[in-house]
Design an enzyme around this catalytic site. Structure first.
Site: not given
Length: 369
Positions: A221-222, A225, A250, A280-281, A309
């Site tokens: 998911h990240d 970054k 990201h 996911h944000h 998260d």
């Protein structure tokens, strides 16, 4: 011929032949013919023959069966063997002087391999029986080879899956350490995602394979970054508006990174990973980023990873914040202080939060309320 067949018989596990005949003279004649090639065992009637078969089934390579016997006759024995599935594994030969069409038809329909007419012609009987036994054993050997090769291919495929999963988790963990996190964040996100989808109505439309893929995709998911400068990624204080804009990149950068890996495109997690990395944000009320998706425009898996998260971030220490007590974490999520979530997702989450929190009890950065 004797040497030829002896060499082949020695290579197989089944080395016994059963002769079922009520005539002791016939048993003696046939026993003498086959004693050179097999260990010969005898039965004087159908009932005795069935008992021998039950005891010796895995060691029998052929059954020679008389038709006309007192008590259980040969056709009745055949019917039992058919029901038991024995006749598919062990060749059965009928010994009979009755070669009427009706008897032969019924015997062949039950699966008998061949007929041995009385009086027996020794060289013909031996040759026919040995040939068919050899054929059966070759077929069993081939089947074993195919099964073993199939298992080997499955093991190789599993090793590739494990390797791919390990590489995915390793990449995500590298990003975590760069972000000065504990190294367990991505695994916890994956575990929370799996737990929610397996144990609540929120995952009821997904099968086990889909849940496996989503749980693994959640690890990525990240991934975006890795493109964020250290000055922003590891800043201990609050980000400025400009820095926050960089941090939000990201999500789209993560998708671009996944798209740049050719091997990922062939993976069953690819679509899930791209969707989760980008969305996911997002937030249920449309207040998230990067696309401002609202409500069911956000996929269920992206919603689940989003909540996982947030929950993990609140429970654990970060460079920019301490960890919060459990009750405060739940209150903040319930009150929408960390973004607005799907009410059904929240209901599902709170129904299993006791199970989820078990993974935080041993973490030094997590506090018990």
């Amino acid at each position: 011929m004797e040497t030829k067949y002896n060499n082949r018989i020695n290579d197989i596990g089944a080395d016994k032949i059963l002769i079922v005949d009520d005539d002791p003279v016939n048993r003696k004649i046939l026993g003498k013919l086959f004693s050179t090639y097999y260990t010969v065992i005898e039965a004087e009637n159908g009932n005795d023959g069935m008992s021998q078969i039950l005891m010796e089934e895995n060691k029998l390579c052929a059954i020679l069966l008389d038709v006309m016997m007192p008590g259980m006759n040969g056709i009745e024995v055949l019917k039992h063997l058919k029901r038991m599935g024995v006749i598919e594994k062990i060749p059965v030969f009928i010994i009979t002087a009755d070669t009427s069409a009706a008897v032969m038809k019924e015997a062949y329909e039950l699966g008998v391999m061949d007929f041995i007419s009385k009086p027996v012609v020794s060289y013909m009987v031996v040759r026919r029986v040995l040939s068919i036994v050899e054929l059966f054993e070759a077929r069993k050997h081939l089947k074993t080879v195919v099964v073993n090769q199939g298992l080997e291919l499955l093991e190789q495929a599993q090793r590739i899956i494990d390797l791919n999963q390990g590489m995915i988790e390793a990449l995500a963990t590298v990003i975590e350490f760069r972000n000065e996190e504990s190294g367990g964040h991505v695994k916890r996100i994956s575990q929370i995602t799996r737990l929610l989808l397996e144990n609540t109505v929120f995952g009821e439309n997904l099968d086990d394979k889909e849940i496996d893929s989503i749980a693994l995709a959640a690890v990525m998911h990240d991934v975006g970054k890795i493109t964020i400068p250290d000055a922003v990624l590891t800043k201990p204080g609050k980000l400025t508006a400009e820095e926050y804009a960089v941090m939000k990149e990201h999500t789209v950068n993560g998708v671009a990174l996944l798209e740049s890996i050719p091997q990922m495109r062939d993976s069953n997690i690819y679509e899930y990973a791209c969707d989760i990395a980008r969305h996911h944000h997002e937030r249920w009320d449309g207040g998230g980023y990067p696309d401002g998706l609202k409500g069911d425009e956000i996929s269920p898996w992206a919603q689940v990873v989003s909540l996982a998260d947030v929950y993990d971030a609140l429970n654990c220490k970060r460079v920019y914040k301490p960890s919060y007590p459990r009750e405060q974490v739940l209150e903040m999520i319930r009150n929408g202080e960390c973004g607005v979530f799907n009410p059904q997702l929240l209901e599902s989450f709170f129904s299993v939060e006791d199970m989820i929190y078990e993974m935080y009890r041993e973490l030094p950065e997590a506090q018990e309320s």
